[in-house]
Design an enzyme around this catalytic site. Structure first.
Site, short mmCIF file in Angstrom:
data_model
loop_
_atom_site.label_atom_id
_atom_site.label_comp_id
_atom_site.label_asym_id
_atom_site.label_seq_id
_atom_site.Cartn_x
_atom_site.Cartn_y
_atom_site.Cartn_z
CG ASP A 71 70.74 -33.43 -0.44
OD1 ASP A 71 71.61 -33.31 -1.31
OD2 ASP A 71 70.56 -32.60 0.46
CG ASN A 140 66.61 -25.48 8.42
OD1 ASN A 140 67.69 -25.97 8.07
ND2 ASN A 140 65.47 -25.85 7.89
CG HIS A 142 68.90 -28.34 5.99
ND1 HIS A 142 67.92 -27.59 5.40
CD2 HIS A 142 70.00 -28.15 5.21
CE1 HIS A 142 68.41 -26.98 4.33
NE2 HIS A 142 69.67 -27.31 4.20
CD GLU A 147 64.63 -29.11 5.78
OE1 GLU A 147 65.35 -28.43 6.53
OE2 GLU A 147 64.27 -28.72 4.64
C1 F6R Z 1 72.80 -30.13 -0.32
C2 F6R Z 1 72.82 -30.21 1.13
C3 F6R Z 1 72.28 -29.11 1.96
C4 F6R Z 1 73.15 -27.85 1.86
C5 F6R Z 1 72.59 -26.72 2.72
C6 F6R Z 1 73.41 -25.47 2.61
O1 F6R Z 1 73.31 -31.32 -0.89
O2 F6R Z 1 73.28 -31.18 1.64
O3 F6R Z 1 72.17 -29.54 3.28
O4 F6R Z 1 74.44 -28.18 2.28
O5 F6R Z 1 71.29 -26.45 2.34
O6 F6R Z 1 73.28 -24.95 1.33
P1 F6R Z 1 74.20 -23.76 0.82
O7 F6R Z 1 75.57 -24.30 0.72
O8 F6R Z 1 73.63 -23.40 -0.52
O9 F6R Z 1 74.08 -22.67 1.82
#
Ligand code: F6R
Length: 251
Positions: A71, A140, A142, A147
Site C-alpha cells: 500500500d 480494526n 485491516h 479497511e
Molecule cells: C502497512 C499495512 C497495514 C499494517 C497495519 C498494522 O503496509 O499493510 O495493514 O500492517 O496497519 O500496522 P502496525 O504494524 O504498525 O501495527
C-alpha cells in the site's frame, strides 16, 4: 491456518525471517524468479532487521527476487518521510543488494489512479502472481489498506482510510489533520491469490483482532478473517497477541 506463538516479537521475527528465506529458496529451486509483496508499519521492522542480518551473512541474495508492496498513501511524494516508499528503503531496500528494475513499490502520486491500479494487477500477473505475501494487521482488522467493508473480490484500488486508522497514524504525522485521507492498496483478492501468506502481530493491543481474524466469522467487517479461506496462510504472533485465542498452538 497455521498459528505460531512466540514469547516475544524478537523470537517470532527471527523465526519468520529464517522461514521466509527458506521459502524464497524453495520457490527459486522451482522457477527462475520469486515475487514477494511486503508490508510496512511497526510490526515488520524487527523482521526486516533479521532479514538484513541474513542477507549480510550471505545466506541469501535478492538477485532473482521481484518486490512489490501492499500500500501507499495517495498524493504523497515518494521521498516524503511518511511515504511507504521511504519506509521500504529505510528498513530494507537500502541494506540489501537488489536490482532497481525488480522493485515495484506502489506510487501514490500518479495522475490516473484507476489505470495505475489496473497496471499493478497486470504486472503482478506478468510475474506469475505473488509467491510470498507479508502482512501486518490493523486493530480494526485491516490488511494492507483494505479497511472493514472491503470485499473479498477487491483488487488493487484507491480507498478511503478509516477514522480508526487515521487516529492511529496521527502519531507519525504529528496530527491527525496531516494524515492523508486516501491510499492505494492491493485488494483482498490480490492478497488471497498469493501462494504463501505470513501475517505477523505483536502485543496485547492486537489480541482482540487476532481472535476475531482467526476464530471469528469470515466477514468483511474484519478483512483479515478472509485469510481463513487461504490454504497456506500462517500467523506469527507473540503470547500477548495470542492471549484471547481459545485454541492455543505452540511455536
Ligand atoms: C502497512 C499495512 C497495514 C499494517 C497495519 C498494522 O503496509 O499493510 O495493514 O500492517 O496497519 O500496522 P502496525 O504494524 O504498525 O501495527
Amino acid at each position: 491456518m497455521k498459528i505460531s506463538i512466540f514469547d516475544n516479537k524478537e523470537k517470532g521475527s527471527k523465526n519468520l525471517a529464517l522461514l521466509f528465506v527458506n521459502k524464497i529458496q524453495e520457490v527459486l529451486s522451482k522457477k527462475s524468479i520469486c515475487t514477494i509483496s511486503l508490508a510496512t508499519g511497526s510490526s515488520p521492522i524487527t523482521f526486516y532487521k533479521e532479514l538484513i542480518k541474513i542477507f549480510k551473512s550471505k545466506k541469501v541474495d535478492f538477485d532473482n527476487i521481484i518486490i512489490f508492496n501492499l500500500d501507499e498513501f495517495l498524493d504523497i511524494e515518494p521521498n516524503s518521510i511518511n511515504s511507504y516508499n521511504y519506509y521500504m528503503h529505510k528498513h530494507l531496500l537500502n541494506h540489501i543488494r537488489i536490482k532497481e528494475k525488480n522493485i515495484n513499490l506502489l506510487s501514490g502520486n500518479r495522475k490516473n489512479i484507476t489505470e495505475y491500479c489496473k497496471s499493478i494487477e497486470t504486472k503482478i500477473k506478468k510475474y506469475g502472481g505473488i509467491d510470498i505475501q507479508i502482512l501486518g494487521i490493523g486493530r480494526n482488522g485491516h490488511i494492507g489498506f483494505n479497511e472493514p467493508g472491503s470485499k473479498k473480490s477487491s483488487l488493487t484500488r484507491s480507498v478511503n482510510i478509516s477514522h480508526d486508522s487515521i487516529s492511529i497514524l496521527a502519531k507519525d504525522f504529528k496530527n491527525s489533520n496531516n494524515v492523508p485521507k486516501k491510499a492505494i492498496t492491493l485488494g483482498i483478492k490480490t492478497i488471497l491469490s498469493a501462494k504463501k501468506i505470513y501475517l505477523m502481530a505483536w502485543g496485547l493491543n492486537k489480541s482482540i483482532i487476532i481472535k476475531e481474524a482467526i476464530e471469528g466469522n469470515i466477514d468483511k467487517s474484519c478483512p483479515a478473517s478472509f485469510l481463513q479461506l487461504h490454504n497456506d496462510a500462517e500467523f506469527f504472533i507473540d503470547k500477548n497477541a495470542s492471549s484471547k485465542l481459545s485454541i492455543k498452538s505452540k511455536s
